[in-house]
Design a protein around this motif. Structure first.
Motif, short mmCIF file in Angstrom:
data_model
loop_
_atom_site.label_atom_id
_atom_site.label_comp_id
_atom_site.label_asym_id
_atom_site.label_seq_id
_atom_site.Cartn_x
_atom_site.Cartn_y
_atom_site.Cartn_z
N GLU A 229 0.82 -1.21 0.00
CA GLU A 229 0.00 0.00 0.00
C GLU A 229 0.85 1.26 0.00
OE1 GLU A 229 -2.76 -0.09 3.20
OE2 GLU A 229 -3.90 -1.81 2.41
N ASP A 230 2.09 1.18 0.51
CA ASP A 230 2.92 2.38 0.62
C ASP A 230 4.38 2.04 0.41
OD1 ASP A 230 3.99 4.86 1.13
OD2 ASP A 230 3.55 4.85 3.28
N VAL A 231 4.86 2.20 -0.81
CA VAL A 231 6.25 1.90 -1.12
C VAL A 231 7.21 2.82 -0.37
CG1 VAL A 231 7.98 2.08 -2.97
CG2 VAL A 231 5.86 0.84 -3.36
N SER A 232 6.81 4.08 -0.18
CA SER A 232 7.71 5.04 0.46
C SER A 232 8.11 4.62 1.87
CB SER A 232 7.07 6.43 0.50
OG SER A 232 5.89 6.42 1.29
N ALA A 233 7.28 3.83 2.51
CA ALA A 233 7.60 3.36 3.87
C ALA A 233 8.72 2.33 3.87
CB ALA A 233 6.35 2.76 4.51
N LEU A 234 9.03 1.79 2.69
CA LEU A 234 10.06 0.75 2.58
C LEU A 234 11.38 1.28 2.02
CD1 LEU A 234 7.81 -1.97 0.88
CD2 LEU A 234 8.20 -1.63 3.34
N GLN A 235 11.35 2.49 1.46
CA GLN A 235 12.48 2.95 0.65
C GLN A 235 13.68 3.37 1.47
OE1 GLN A 235 11.35 4.97 -2.89
NE2 GLN A 235 13.06 6.39 -2.78
N ASP A 236 14.85 2.92 1.02
CA ASP A 236 16.14 3.27 1.63
C ASP A 236 17.15 3.32 0.48
OD1 ASP A 236 18.62 3.32 2.83
OD2 ASP A 236 18.29 1.57 4.10
N MET A 237 17.86 4.45 0.33
CA MET A 237 18.76 4.64 -0.79
C MET A 237 20.09 3.90 -0.63
SD MET A 237 17.20 6.48 -3.00
CE MET A 237 15.81 7.61 -3.12
N GLY A 238 20.28 3.23 0.49
CA GLY A 238 21.53 2.52 0.72
C GLY A 238 21.69 1.32 -0.21
#
Length: 299
Positions: free
Chosen positions: A217-226
């Protein structure tokens, strides 16, 4: 002072802005967007010139192409045809990279310009390290293991699929150069998840790897640029076996990619007309440091 423009302003474009701003020999001449009305949405800093065409920005030495890899060939032609140098982070390997090299080499020479292709994490830093390892051990086997972390190229590809609202592709290393792709997608109303899943798995970016697509439902909650990278080579130096080399890094993917692109932009001012890959450029041409200091500190 090198007049550089940023073409596109996603994660890489924003990181390139920071790298250019920190470079003492670079000047940001502006940002090129397909739709300048989205300036605020894209987060372009106040005071930076925004254009839909490079002709609006005055004298430009080099265009840093912060666009998806599949858009690079057309974008590069646009700028090289005007005699403007280009730098990209094109990440399609093998024949696709070779074809791009041949096409842009001919075009660059025709217009007395320079194209630098495949500058980033992979290809880019990865290419340089593997080249150094093969210099020390010409015969042998190398493995490059990426992750765990976000793959920007793979993520961009998934975002481009019709019906995908947002996406994240995470790379997990399995060893011996094999990888698992964990793809998280938000889909728009009215689109079928199974259809999107098949499109992801059959795309050339994913088709060779174990790929899992997960709806969220929310990809932004999973995102990490590492991201991470480990390169191993076991080979032969002369007639001596069992030479072992390893390189390991844990980085912010956009920041490293952008820094390498800016270094390539600097180098492009020192190169003869033509197309260049990471293996073609002397490291000295990418560094902002006097030759005497470079020799004393690095040699």
């Amino acid at each position: 002072m090198v007049n550089a423009i940023i073409v596109g302003y996603g994660n890489i474009g924003k990181a390139v802005y920071e790298a250019l701003e920190a470079a003492p020999d670079m000047h940001i001449a502006g940002v090129v967007l397909r739709d300048r009305t989205k300036t605020r949405e894209k987060g372009v800093p106040a005071g930076v010139k925004i254009a839909e065409d490079v002709s609006e920005l005055g004298a430009v030495d080099v265009a840093v192409l912060c666009v998806p890899s599949r858009s690079v060939p057309n974008e590069a032609v646009k700028y090289l045809s005007k005699g403007i140098r280009t730098v990209d982070s094109y990440d399609l390997h093998g024949e696709a990279m070779l074809d791009l090299y041949k096409n842009l080499d001919e075009l660059s020479k025709k217009h007395n310009s320079v194209a630098v292709i495949g500058m980033g994490l992979d290809p880019g830093v990865d290419t340089l390290i593997r080249g150094i390892f093969e210099t020390a051990a010409p015969k042998g086997i190398s493995y490059t293991n990426f992750g765990p972390g976000m793959s920007m190229g793979h993520t961009t590809v998934v975002k481009s699929i019709e019906g995908v609202k947002n996406a994240l592709s995470v790379t997990l290393p399995l060893g011996a150069g094999l990888h698992r792709r964990m793809v998280y997608v938000e889909i728009l109303d009215g689109y079928d998840f199974s259809t999107i899943c098949e499109k992801v798995k059959n795309d050339p970016y994913f088709i060779k790897d174990e790929t899992h697509v997960i709806q969220t439902e929310d990809v932004s909650a999973l995102q990490d640029m590492g991201h991470g990278m480990n390169i191993i080579r076991k080979g032969v130096s002369g007639k001596t076996d069992n030479q072992f080399f390893t390189f390991d890094m844990r980085v912010n993917n956009p920041a490293v990619t952008a820094q390498v692109m800016v270094a390539a932009a600097r180098a492009s001012m020192r190169l003869k007309p033509g197309c260049y890959t990471p293996l073609d450029i002397p490291v000295a041409d990418m560094l902002y440091v006097g030759r005497d200091e470079m020799i004393k500190r690095l040699v």
